[in-house]
Write a protein that holds these residues in place. Sequence first.
Motif, short mmCIF file in Angstrom:
data_model
loop_
_atom_site.label_atom_id
_atom_site.label_comp_id
_atom_site.label_asym_id
_atom_site.label_seq_id
_atom_site.Cartn_x
_atom_site.Cartn_y
_atom_site.Cartn_z
N ILE A 52 41.67 24.56 42.87
CA ILE A 52 42.49 25.27 41.88
C ILE A 52 44.07 24.73 42.25
O ILE A 52 44.83 24.61 41.19
N GLN A 53 44.20 24.60 43.39
CA GLN A 53 45.76 24.43 43.89
C GLN A 53 45.95 22.81 43.25
O GLN A 53 47.32 22.49 42.86
N GLU A 54 44.68 22.11 43.37
CA GLU A 54 45.19 20.53 42.85
C GLU A 54 45.30 20.26 41.48
O GLU A 54 46.05 19.47 40.97
N GLU A 55 44.59 21.21 40.72
CA GLU A 55 44.58 21.15 39.12
C GLU A 55 45.36 22.14 38.35
O GLU A 55 45.16 21.84 37.13
N SER A 56 45.88 23.09 38.94
CA SER A 56 46.34 24.27 38.22
C SER A 56 47.90 24.52 38.66
O SER A 56 48.22 24.56 39.84
N GLU A 57 48.88 25.27 37.70
CA GLU A 57 50.14 25.65 37.95
C GLU A 57 50.03 27.08 38.08
O GLU A 57 50.80 27.89 38.47
N TYR A 58 48.77 27.77 37.31
CA TYR A 58 48.80 29.18 37.09
C TYR A 58 47.29 29.31 37.45
O TYR A 58 46.22 28.76 37.08
N LEU A 59 47.12 30.38 38.23
CA LEU A 59 45.55 31.12 38.03
C LEU A 59 45.83 32.50 37.63
O LEU A 59 46.69 33.26 37.84
N VAL A 60 45.07 32.48 36.41
CA VAL A 60 45.13 33.71 35.85
C VAL A 60 44.08 34.53 36.44
O VAL A 60 42.86 34.47 36.21
N ASP A 109 49.23 24.03 33.31
CA ASP A 109 47.80 23.77 33.54
C ASP A 109 47.38 25.06 34.24
O ASP A 109 47.95 25.48 35.17
N PHE A 110 46.17 25.48 33.81
CA PHE A 110 45.53 26.78 34.69
C PHE A 110 44.19 26.87 34.66
O PHE A 110 43.49 26.24 34.08
N SER A 111 43.81 27.86 35.50
CA SER A 111 42.58 28.15 36.05
C SER A 111 42.32 29.68 35.64
O SER A 111 43.56 30.37 35.80
N ILE A 112 40.95 30.05 35.54
CA ILE A 112 40.86 31.53 35.44
C ILE A 112 39.97 31.97 36.61
O ILE A 112 38.80 31.34 36.77
N ASN A 113 40.38 33.08 37.21
CA ASN A 113 39.24 34.05 38.13
C ASN A 113 38.98 35.01 37.44
O ASN A 113 39.84 36.04 37.44
N VAL A 114 38.02 35.23 36.80
CA VAL A 114 37.42 36.66 36.13
C VAL A 114 36.55 37.36 37.22
O VAL A 114 35.89 36.83 37.55
N ILE A 115 37.14 38.61 37.35
CA ILE A 115 36.51 39.25 38.50
C ILE A 115 36.01 40.85 38.04
O ILE A 115 36.73 41.44 37.29
N SER A 116 34.81 41.01 38.02
CA SER A 116 34.13 42.07 37.36
C SER A 116 32.76 42.46 38.03
O SER A 116 31.70 41.54 37.76
N LYS A 117 32.75 43.45 38.84
CA LYS A 117 31.32 43.85 39.50
C LYS A 117 30.44 44.02 38.53
O LYS A 117 29.26 43.39 38.46
N SER A 118 30.58 44.96 37.43
CA SER A 118 29.59 45.43 36.52
C SER A 118 29.39 44.28 35.67
O SER A 118 28.66 44.02 35.01
N GLY A 119 30.53 43.49 35.45
CA GLY A 119 30.57 42.57 34.27
C GLY A 119 30.62 42.99 32.87
O GLY A 119 30.47 42.39 32.04
N THR A 120 30.75 44.24 32.74
CA THR A 120 30.97 44.92 31.66
C THR A 120 32.17 45.54 31.06
O THR A 120 32.17 46.41 29.85
N PRO A 191 41.54 34.86 45.14
CA PRO A 191 43.07 34.77 44.61
C PRO A 191 43.91 34.69 45.88
O PRO A 191 44.98 34.02 45.66
N MET A 192 43.67 35.37 46.80
CA MET A 192 44.54 35.38 48.12
C MET A 192 44.66 33.94 48.68
O MET A 192 45.73 33.48 48.85
N CYS A 193 43.71 33.15 48.83
CA CYS A 193 43.52 31.82 49.32
C CYS A 193 44.59 31.01 48.30
O CYS A 193 45.36 30.27 48.96
N VAL A 194 44.14 31.04 47.02
CA VAL A 194 44.94 30.11 45.98
C VAL A 194 46.51 30.44 46.04
O VAL A 194 47.32 29.69 46.23
N ALA A 195 46.78 31.80 46.62
CA ALA A 195 48.33 32.10 46.75
C ALA A 195 48.94 31.82 47.95
O ALA A 195 50.08 31.92 47.97
N GLY A 196 48.09 31.41 48.89
CA GLY A 196 48.75 30.97 50.08
C GLY A 196 48.75 32.00 51.12
O GLY A 196 49.05 31.67 52.36
N VAL A 197 47.96 33.02 50.99
CA VAL A 197 47.53 33.91 52.28
C VAL A 197 46.51 33.33 53.33
O VAL A 197 45.69 32.79 52.89
N ASP A 198 47.24 33.46 54.37
CA ASP A 198 46.11 32.98 55.51
C ASP A 198 45.03 34.00 55.82
O ASP A 198 45.21 35.03 56.27
#
Length: 386
Positions: A52-60, A109-120, A191-198
Amino acid sequence: MIKVNFSSEVDEARTKQILAEIKADPMGGWMELPHKYDVGELARIKEAAKKIQEESEYLVCIGIGGSYLGHRAVIEALRPESEVKIVYAGNSLSARELQYVMNEVGDHDFSINVISKSGTTLEPAIAFDAFRAKLVEKYGAEEAGGRIYATTDANRGALHDEAVEKGYTRFVVPDNIGGRYSVLTAVGMLPMCVAGVDVDKLLEGAGEMCASDFEKWDGVDLVANPAVQYAWMRHILRGKGYDTEVFASFEPATIYFNEWLKQLFGESEGKERQGVWPASVVYSTDLHSLGQFMQDGRRNIWETIIDYPTDETNAKVVQAVRTAHGAGGIPVLTIGVPSYDEKGFGELVYFFELACALSAKLAGVNPFDQPGVKAYKNELKKLMAE
Ligand code: PA5
């Protein structure tokens, strides 16, 4: 280690029994997570974050409640350095807000992380529809699929089914961990990894708070454990009739940590006509708005100061508030955070998860369900179907 500035009377036998119940609970998987982390999953998460870091400027990041508050809390508090900007969508049904985030991403350039346990859940589903369409328009269907990361149930739900069918990169929300306790799972880790959190340091901090060996109880000083102390103090205050807890922080960047706390305690305790209303303030700005009420309003409140290491002047305000509000007749508890970094936040996350589950059990309610949230989701579904 986190320190508290109070000492409560702890029923050790009852605490031990409750902790054993939590560990055996089908939703108690978060309890040993820091020591039983799936190393393979973490490696996959880091690999995906790198891509994601290589190919995107934004993560939604699309998600609501437990599917976004925890990682947003840590990311916004730490403001780590990253080339990728994290933006959030799907946490309301406001078309205006959705449009605002879409405009912000614009042609980047952006990627998406869609997060939903139920998915509904409707809010993230609608935002995902909009951003998926934008992604397909920009990159074409095939490349778009490679830019979607779905964090959802291992086997069920509309999002799971779509992710399998379209071949999105998938991460799992474990069956035995609910939304608000899922910060340290893939829900928060990607998301935390992409944001640079250790994230290794974050897990290390959580692991230190969870140092007690939950398999055997020998040698574990439960009475001295700060989370146990805090849970019993909450229980005592509740018994005395205090019905509102105000989480107070002196660091503006921790607003979302307070939001996560409100969700954690609100959803875990607020049921069967029980629970303490979780509120929050950020000082010193709120001393000039809610400070009057804290000092002199209705005395049904206690204040829990989350005392982050800070500069000298800010530390003086902490001291002044503690003295003034104490004299104003409200109990003031202080939770001292050892460091303002990943390790400190890892400790804090685990500290509050443990204290919250224990508190809810002491109040006689199930810390891990959220029937009230489901009730509104069902009503909304009916209206949307009409
Ligand atoms: O803590 C919880 O369980 C809830 O707040 C959920 O996280 C929230 O309702 C979102 O649900 P889902 O992840 O299924 O979309």
